[in-house]
Design an enzyme around this catalytic site. Structure first.
Site, PDB file in Angstrom:
ATOM      1  N   LYS A 239     -14.121  32.992 -24.911  1.00  0.00           N
ATOM      2  CA  LYS A 239     -14.920  33.129 -26.128  1.00  0.00           C
ATOM      3  C   LYS A 239     -16.163  32.238 -26.043  1.00  0.00           C
ATOM      4  O   LYS A 239     -17.266  32.668 -26.318  1.00  0.00           O
ATOM      5  CB  LYS A 239     -14.054  32.739 -27.329  1.00  0.00           C
ATOM      6  CG  LYS A 239     -14.757  32.841 -28.644  1.00  0.00           C
ATOM      7  CD  LYS A 239     -13.826  32.438 -29.772  1.00  0.00           C
ATOM      8  CE  LYS A 239     -14.622  32.246 -31.047  1.00  0.00           C
ATOM      9  NZ  LYS A 239     -13.812  31.720 -32.139  1.00  0.00           N
TER      10      LYS A 239
ATOM     11  N   GLU B  87     -11.698  25.128 -17.138  1.00  0.00           N
ATOM     12  CA  GLU B  87     -10.771  25.809 -16.243  1.00  0.00           C
ATOM     13  C   GLU B  87     -11.287  27.200 -15.865  1.00  0.00           C
ATOM     14  O   GLU B  87     -11.264  27.615 -14.703  1.00  0.00           O
ATOM     15  CB  GLU B  87      -9.399  25.971 -16.917  1.00  0.00           C
ATOM     16  CG  GLU B  87      -8.652  24.681 -17.173  1.00  0.00           C
ATOM     17  CD  GLU B  87      -8.928  24.085 -18.548  1.00  0.00           C
ATOM     18  OE1 GLU B  87     -10.059  24.265 -19.069  1.00  0.00           O
ATOM     19  OE2 GLU B  87      -8.033  23.419 -19.094  1.00  0.00           O
TER      20      GLU B  87
ATOM     21  N   GLY C  47      -9.645  32.232 -30.900  1.00  0.00           N
ATOM     22  CA  GLY C  47      -9.134  32.537 -29.559  1.00  0.00           C
ATOM     23  C   GLY C  47      -7.694  33.021 -29.584  1.00  0.00           C
ATOM     24  O   GLY C  47      -7.327  34.003 -28.937  1.00  0.00           O
ATOM     25  N   ARG C  48      -6.834  32.328 -30.359  1.00  0.00           N
ATOM     26  CA  ARG C  48      -5.413  32.685 -30.352  1.00  0.00           C
ATOM     27  C   ARG C  48      -5.110  33.926 -31.193  1.00  0.00           C
ATOM     28  O   ARG C  48      -3.948  34.317 -31.330  1.00  0.00           O
ATOM     29  CB  ARG C  48      -4.570  31.487 -30.798  1.00  0.00           C
ATOM     30  CG  ARG C  48      -4.996  30.877 -32.115  1.00  0.00           C
ATOM     31  CD  ARG C  48      -4.345  29.517 -32.320  1.00  0.00           C
ATOM     32  NE  ARG C  48      -4.819  28.838 -33.534  1.00  0.00           N
ATOM     33  CZ  ARG C  48      -5.909  28.090 -33.593  1.00  0.00           C
ATOM     34  NH1 ARG C  48      -6.662  27.925 -32.519  1.00  0.00           N
ATOM     35  NH2 ARG C  48      -6.268  27.483 -34.720  1.00  0.00           N
TER      36      ARG C  48
ATOM     37  N   GLU D   2      -1.153  25.509 -32.348  1.00  0.00           N
ATOM     38  CA  GLU D   2      -2.586  25.211 -32.396  1.00  0.00           C
ATOM     39  C   GLU D   2      -3.122  25.495 -33.811  1.00  0.00           C
ATOM     40  O   GLU D   2      -4.125  24.934 -34.227  1.00  0.00           O
ATOM     41  CB  GLU D   2      -3.351  26.032 -31.346  1.00  0.00           C
ATOM     42  CG  GLU D   2      -4.635  25.351 -30.899  1.00  0.00           C
ATOM     43  CD  GLU D   2      -5.350  26.059 -29.756  1.00  0.00           C
ATOM     44  OE1 GLU D   2      -5.751  27.213 -29.931  1.00  0.00           O
ATOM     45  OE2 GLU D   2      -5.526  25.437 -28.695  1.00  0.00           O
TER      46      GLU D   2
ATOM     47  N   HIS E 239      23.184  29.728 -21.672  1.00  0.00           N
ATOM     48  CA  HIS E 239      23.817  28.925 -20.631  1.00  0.00           C
ATOM     49  C   HIS E 239      23.000  27.679 -20.344  1.00  0.00           C
ATOM     50  O   HIS E 239      23.120  27.070 -19.282  1.00  0.00           O
ATOM     51  CB  HIS E 239      23.997  29.774 -19.366  1.00  0.00           C
ATOM     52  CG  HIS E 239      24.804  31.011 -19.656  1.00  0.00           C
ATOM     53  ND1 HIS E 239      26.179  31.014 -19.613  1.00  0.00           N
ATOM     54  CD2 HIS E 239      24.428  32.242 -20.064  1.00  0.00           C
ATOM     55  CE1 HIS E 239      26.619  32.217 -19.948  1.00  0.00           C
ATOM     56  NE2 HIS E 239      25.575  32.981 -20.241  1.00  0.00           N
TER      57      HIS E 239
ATOM     58  N   LYS F   8     -10.162  16.855 -23.980  1.00  0.00           N
ATOM     59  CA  LYS F   8     -11.200  17.467 -23.130  1.00  0.00           C
ATOM     60  C   LYS F   8     -12.276  16.432 -22.813  1.00  0.00           C
ATOM     61  O   LYS F   8     -12.691  16.285 -21.669  1.00  0.00           O
ATOM     62  CB  LYS F   8     -11.856  18.645 -23.855  1.00  0.00           C
ATOM     63  CG  LYS F   8     -11.014  19.893 -23.925  1.00  0.00           C
ATOM     64  CD  LYS F   8     -11.837  21.032 -24.500  1.00  0.00           C
ATOM     65  CE  LYS F   8     -10.960  22.171 -24.952  1.00  0.00           C
ATOM     66  NZ  LYS F   8     -11.666  23.217 -25.667  1.00  0.00           N
TER      67      LYS F   8
HETATM   68  O1  F6P Z   1      -8.735  24.262 -25.819  1.00  0.00           O
HETATM   69  C1  F6P Z   1      -8.347  25.102 -26.824  1.00  0.00           C
HETATM   70  C2  F6P Z   1      -9.079  26.412 -26.823  1.00  0.00           C
HETATM   71  O2  F6P Z   1     -10.280  26.244 -27.477  1.00  0.00           O
HETATM   72  C3  F6P Z   1      -8.246  27.503 -27.459  1.00  0.00           C
HETATM   73  O3  F6P Z   1      -8.300  27.495 -28.823  1.00  0.00           O
HETATM   74  C4  F6P Z   1      -8.820  28.710 -26.818  1.00  0.00           C
HETATM   75  O4  F6P Z   1      -7.984  29.823 -26.974  1.00  0.00           O
HETATM   76  C5  F6P Z   1      -8.946  28.239 -25.394  1.00  0.00           C
HETATM   77  O5  F6P Z   1      -9.343  26.883 -25.512  1.00  0.00           O
HETATM   78  C6  F6P Z   1      -9.906  29.011 -24.521  1.00  0.00           C
HETATM   79  O6  F6P Z   1     -11.184  29.030 -25.042  1.00  0.00           O
HETATM   80  P1  F6P Z   1     -12.277  30.043 -24.523  1.00  0.00           P
HETATM   81  O7  F6P Z   1     -11.813  31.424 -24.814  1.00  0.00           O
HETATM   82  O8  F6P Z   1     -13.516  29.691 -25.276  1.00  0.00           O
HETATM   83  O9  F6P Z   1     -12.435  29.828 -23.042  1.00  0.00           O
END
Ligand code: F6P
Length: 548
Positions: free
Chosen positions: A206, A212, A267-268, A353, A384, A512
């Protein structure tokens, strides 16, 4: 003390809890043959049995009073009508618009958004159909065989969970792989065995600023170039879904290969948008639309059903009951379906979150518990492993059992056994085993009286452990959509009760920031980074071990 904990509805529940606490569900079931029937509800292809909860009619009525007192009705309308209920980011919360029926007049005030969503879906359909039909060609003219989806958090968990859940509907020759972690092993492992000429990368972010995702996309591009491909070939192999068009184009993604996201989708809550593209690539666009339809049916139920017969509201308020009045700190999700095994992980982000917060919308520190720890796994495996703690541990951990009535793989008696385990667990948690029952079970055994007495004590199961059971005919795109929307709204309702903004996530920011300054310390000994003694030791150990 907060207004909430001082309120009439809260006080009534506290008082009521004292009379409920010593009562046992086992006795309620015996005394009331109608209980199971009364505490059951169907909507959008799902049936919820909530009768195995430590709640009677009065409890539910008091919980609904609390929901009303906290303004659920008003906030529910505010969310669907696009008010900026995400008040710390000044954003509307309109993931429901992503699955709206465009001809539904209720959405008229959001016509611009609905139009943008429909245009994006059309672009997505076109792209998905080309790739699936082998008409999207790589730089040497070959059809795409593998898609690598790069994204993390909400740009990963939803698509991955839905892809796994809907395996029976996968394209027969197209594969989708997911890479999220910045651990180089994640991408290195995925790329092994893939052919750059037939691999397509979908970067989902987003913000288009997530460390990452950018690192993984850069490594993917480097791997692509190693195959002899040039800059001019990138457009055939790299597409992105983002709300940050500028950052994505600067990064080198072709403008035609960009699929939009909007700041009014968290995002979620985004798997319904083009973030869900990997799902559509696997199962086809029409089936992806079925997911949206299932979610829309749950939205309609959530908006229109009276709160007393409203599935997300009931589940949310029962969760509040345990979290705030039984001091319960956790909630377990138990999927009795192998395809739904990624669901607990997905729900962890959705719930934790959203409601893992200690400050209200207006900035007051809370004096009550908010979101519980969400965890879980796949039944029967958990039986189990960790069910022991559910049955005989000292904590109240409400459980959601999720059980499709039909299997996609009806082999022998497997599904009968799976279902009997699921239902048997809910029964065991509810009824437990008394000392007298344990003693009777051991009667006639070879044990000495002392050993028998000891064993009987260990075999006692207190029972009275709450659970919901969610049934569906089968895991299909439609029922999956409804199930996810159910949990989204459950999360929303709990956020309303706890007066939280469930749509921001400031808590992840400090990690972060500090991660970035630690990275400068790792890269450069002279970096002016303030580190505490422990972190400094860790950084130095890492630097010393680093190959020169
Ligand atoms: O670090 C949390 C977050 O902002 C989440 O809320 C989000 O889903 C994820 O990182 C990834 O963000 P993006 O879609 O902007 O890469």
């Amino acid at each position: 003390m907060s207004q909430l904990t001082q309120s009439a509805a809260w006080a009534a529940l506290e008082q009521h809890q004292k009379s409920i606490a010593p009562q046992h569900m086992r006795d309620w079931f015996k005394a009331d043959p109608q209980r199971a029937e009364r505490m059951r509800l169907s909507a959008a292809g799902l049936t919820l049995d909530y009768s195995k909860n430590r709640a009677n009619d009065e409890t539910l009525s008091l919980l609904m009073d609390l929901a009303k007192q906290q303004g659920l009705n008003k906030l529910r309308v505010a969310m669907f009508s696009g008010e900026t209920i995400n008040n710390t980011e000044q954003r509307a919360v309109l993931h429901t618009a992503l699955r709206a029926n465009p001809s539904d007049s209720a959405w008229q005030p959001q016509a611009d958004k609905i139009e943008a969503v429909q245009a994006s879906l059309e672009k997505m359909r076109d792209f998905v159909e080309q790739v699936r039909a082998g008409q999207w060609h790589g730089y040497t003219g070959k059809a795409i065989t593998d898609v690598v989806s790069i994204g993390i958090g909400g740009s990963f968990l939803g698509p991955k969970m839905a892809s796994e859940s809907l395996k029976p509907y996968w394209h027969e020759s197209l594969s989708v792989h997911y890479v999220a972690n910045v651990d180089g092993t994640a991408i290195a492992d995925k790329l092994k065995g893939l052919d750059p000429e037939t691999t397509l990368f979908v970067t989902s972010s987003k913000s288009f600023g997530t460390q990452e995702t950018l690192a993984n996309t850069l490594s993917a591009r480097a791997w692509f170039y190693e195959s002899g491909a040039g800059k001019q070939d990138v457009a055939k192999h790299f597409v992105a879904v983002t709300s940050n068009i500028k950052a994505a184009t600067e990064f080198g993604i072709d403008e035609n290969n960009l699929f939009p996201m909007w700041d009014w989708v968290g995002g979620r809550y985004s798997m319904w948008s083009a973030i869900g593209m990997p799902i559509a690539l696997l199962i086809g666009f029409e089936r992806f639309e079925e997911i949206l339809k299932g979610a829309e049916a749950m939205d309609t139920h959530f908006m229109e059903a009276p709160i007393e017969q409203n599935m997300p509201v009931l589940m949310a308020m029962l969760g509040v009951w345990y979290a705030n009045f039984f001091d319960s700190h956790a909630h377990v999700i138990l999927s009795y379906d192998h395809y739904l095994r990624a669901l607990p992980g997905y729900l962890q982000q959705l719930d934790m979150e959203s409601n893992g917060k200690n400050v209200t919308r207006s900035g007051e520190l809370v004096d009550y518990h908010t979101g519980p720890v969400i965890w879980g796994g796949e039944g029967t495996n958990g039986q189990h492993a960790y069910h022991q703690l559910l049955h005989q541990g000292t904590r109240v951990i409400p459980a959601d059992f999720i059980m499709p009535l039909k299997s996609h793989n009806p082999i022998g008696e497997h599904h009968d056994m799976l279902a009997s385990n699921c239902f048997g667990q809910t029964q065991a948690l509810m009824q437990g085993k008394t000392l007298a029952e344990a003693q009777a079970e051991l009667a006639g055994s070879q044990h000495s009286p002392e050993q028998l007495s000891l064993l009987a004590k260990h075999k006692v199961m207190p029972g009275n452990k709450p659970s919901n059971t969610i049934l569906m005919e089968r895991v299909t795109p439609y029922t999956l959509g409804a199930l996810i929307a159910l949990y989204e709204h459950r999360t929303f309702v709990q956020g309303v009760v706890w007066e939280l903004n469930s749509f921001d996530q400031w808590g992840v920011e400090l990690g972060k920031q500090l991660g970035n300054s630690v990275l400068s310390a790792i890269r450069d000994t002279h970096a002016e980074v303030e580190l505490d003694a422990s972190t400094e030791y860790l950084v130095n150990s890492f630097r010393q071990a680093k190959p020169q």
